[in-house]
Design a protein around this motif. Structure first.
Motif, PDB file in Angstrom:
ATOM      1  N   ALA A  52      33.424 106.005   8.911  1.00 39.65           N
ATOM      2  CA  ALA A  52      33.543 106.945   7.796  1.00 39.65           C
ATOM      3  C   ALA A  52      32.800 106.442   6.565  1.00 39.65           C
ATOM      4  CB  ALA A  52      35.022 107.163   7.466  1.00 39.65           C
ATOM      5  N   SER A  56      29.435 108.418   4.763  1.00 40.18           N
ATOM      6  CA  SER A  56      29.929 109.189   3.621  1.00 40.18           C
ATOM      7  C   SER A  56      28.848 109.274   2.547  1.00 40.18           C
ATOM      8  CB  SER A  56      31.168 108.519   3.012  1.00 40.18           C
ATOM      9  OG  SER A  56      32.301 108.700   3.817  1.00 40.18           O
ATOM     10  N   VAL A  62      37.165 108.407   1.118  1.00 38.81           N
ATOM     11  CA  VAL A  62      37.621 108.506   2.506  1.00 38.81           C
ATOM     12  C   VAL A  62      39.138 108.592   2.482  1.00 38.81           C
ATOM     13  CG1 VAL A  62      37.747 107.338   4.740  1.00 38.81           C
ATOM     14  CG2 VAL A  62      35.625 107.239   3.404  1.00 38.81           C
ATOM     15  N   ASN A  79      36.192 112.254   5.689  1.00 38.85           N
ATOM     16  CA  ASN A  79      35.162 111.836   4.735  1.00 38.85           C
ATOM     17  C   ASN A  79      34.188 112.972   4.467  1.00 38.85           C
ATOM     18  OD1 ASN A  79      33.989 111.109   7.535  1.00 38.85           O
ATOM     19  ND2 ASN A  79      32.200 110.939   6.203  1.00 38.85           N
TER      20      ASN A  79
END
Length: 282
Positions: A52, A56, A62, A79
């Motif tokens: 994640a 991102s 997140v 995310n």
């Protein structure tokens, strides 16, 4: 499960900072007691959080959420980032895959994280999946069984058996990218090599993967690799450690199984020694 998630978030905070993201954790008021192998669950959480963070957008959050649904604990990791391409979705849990086609070896991961995550979840009688569409957050989720009523311990599951590999798995920690590629090429017929350039990326790989041999150059840009040894002992107890440095080093540690000096050893001998040491680990 809540405590495992708290520990996982704390462990991954430096990686989140590196990728310019923050974590938020949403836990229910009462404990969610699960039937899991805690060590493998920590590995699973690290895999999903690192994934994640890497994918991102900068300066985003997140979000990690835990809830109970139909006798299962459901963990969602959410995310904001580019959606997963439709053509990539069927193979997202296969090893050494990335949606942009880039080389996983130098992205700070093992290329095995999602594949191993699925195997861990399935061996704990759970399920794993994801949701990704244009204009909406990306969600990776997994479920695991709740512990029987009245049992408060999280360690209710038989330890998950080590995930088997037909080939050797080698982690190579080295700040010379050319030498990393030379060693990877030399081992290509015998091993899958995860190559990392820093202590930070090595720590993440140690959490994510499962290695037969870990090859280390001690002097790295972000510090001395001695600080990896405790994590190896905790998360990779089966791994044999090889010191592979440009020159003889004064650093000695009983946990290191073999020492190689680059200038005194040709590539063929390095490959042979890695395979020989790996056989001791099996």
């Amino acid at each position: 499960m809540g405590q495992l998630l708290r520990d996982g978030v704390e462990q991954m905070l430096p990686f989140a900072t590196q990728h310019k993201v923050q974590f938020t954790l949403d836990l229910p008021q009462r404990d969610v007691c699960t039937k899991v192998d805690p060590q493998r669950t920590q590995q699973l959480i690290a895999n999903l959080l690192s994934n994640a963070c890497k994918y991102s957008d900068d300066d985003t959050v997140v979000h990690i959420r835990l809830e109970e649904i139909n006798g299962q604990a459901l963990v969602c990791i959410i995310n904001s980032g580019p959606p997963i391409p439709d053509e990539f979705k069927p193979r997202i849990f296969r090893p050494f895959s990335q949606a942009d086609g880039s080389d996983t070896r130098f992205k700070g991961g093992t290329g095995l994280g999602l594949k191993i995550s699925r195997e861990i979840v399935e061996r704990m009688d759970g399920q794993i999946g994801f949701q990704s569409n244009a204009g909406t957050p990306i969600v990776f989720w997994f479920t695991v069984p709740l512990a029987p009523s009245g049992e408060a311990a999280i360690d209710q599951h038989e330890p998950v058996r080590e995930i088997s590999h037909e080939r050797l798995n080698v982690l190579h920690v080295e700040d010379d990218s050319d030498f990393l590629e030379i060693v990877r090429t030399g081992l290509k017929d015998k091993a899958d090599v995860t190559s990392v350039l820093s202590i930070c990326d090595a720590k993440l790989a140690i959490l994510q993967g499962r290695f037969d041999v870990i090859v280390i150059d001690w002097e790295l840009p972000d510090g001395h690799a001695r600080e990896l040894l405790a994590g190896i002992a905790k998360h990779q107890p089966q791994a044999k450690i090889i010191s592979l440095s440009a020159r003889e080093t004064s650093f000695k540690d009983a946990r290191v199984d073999h020492e190689i000096v680059k200038s005194r050893t040709d590539l063929g001998d390095i490959v042979s020694k890695v395979v020989e040491i790996a056989q001791l680990a099996s």
